[in-house]
Motif scaffolding. Sequence first.
Motif, PDB file in Angstrom:
ATOM      1  N   ALA A 178       0.832  -1.203   0.000  1.00 26.55           N
ATOM      2  CA  ALA A 178       0.000   0.000   0.000  1.00 26.55           C
ATOM      3  C   ALA A 178       0.866   1.253   0.000  1.00 26.55           C
ATOM      4  N   TYR A 179       1.915   1.260   0.808  1.00 29.41           N
ATOM      5  CA  TYR A 179       2.784   2.435   0.891  1.00 29.41           C
ATOM      6  C   TYR A 179       3.485   2.677  -0.444  1.00 29.41           C
ATOM      7  N   ARG A 180       3.974   1.619  -1.073  1.00 29.08           N
ATOM      8  CA  ARG A 180       4.670   1.773  -2.346  1.00 29.08           C
ATOM      9  C   ARG A 180       3.716   2.229  -3.450  1.00 29.08           C
ATOM     10  N   VAL A 181       2.515   1.638  -3.492  1.00 34.46           N
ATOM     11  CA  VAL A 181       1.552   1.989  -4.537  1.00 34.46           C
ATOM     12  C   VAL A 181       1.106   3.438  -4.402  1.00 34.46           C
ATOM     13  N   ILE A 182       0.805   3.876  -3.191  1.00 29.46           N
ATOM     14  CA  ILE A 182       0.266   5.214  -2.967  1.00 29.46           C
ATOM     15  C   ILE A 182       1.332   6.300  -3.098  1.00 29.46           C
TER      16      ILE A 182
END
Length: 228
Positions: A178-182
Amino acid sequence: GGSLYLRGTGVTALRDNLTVGGSLDLRGTGVTALPDNLTVGGSLYLRGTGVTALPDNLTVGGYLDLRGTGVTEENARRVREKSFPENFILSWRGGKYVSVDGIFSEVLSRKGNVWKARGIGEKKITYIVTDGHGKWSHGDTLKAAKDDLLYKIGSRDKSLYAEHTMDSTLPLEQAIEAYRVITGACAAGTRGFVESLSVVKAQYTIREICELTKGRYGHNEFTQFFAR
């Protein structure tokens, strides 16, 4: 087999139903049209060729380089949006050889979602692991392969997290994704941050992630995404 590099050769055509386990480099060749049912496990490089259209039955697992060709964006989008079935790998001779992430390997053994393998012509043993949902990873040891799998991105769709709130809880693997995608954070930077933590938990709330990442790359973007 593995990759096929024809760059700068006098090749002008490829046979139908060709499968290339790794990448296919046709830059600077005389190729003007791709054959039917071409499957490329890795990247396909067409820059500077005479190709003006992509066949609908073309499958490319990696990067598609169309710079300098006459291919329209609509045509390219149709091919790029195609994907291999979930948990799919290219294989030959009943699974004796496989291509994963564009790397062609001989399979020595398999147990569940773990392959023990080695590159063609190499002596070094490597491990291939999958989460069973389209993410794959290689490593010199089984632990290294499993650790690397944590930092792979299965989907780049931010909307998957639209219903989450600050109090939502995510398992560690999903929190990293989630952190990488966002935020667009790279795998190496994210790995370095996680490994710098004195304690790494099995799961985190969104709020905890926001607190932990204060002053770090992507913190503001990540926090604002859930600040509603």
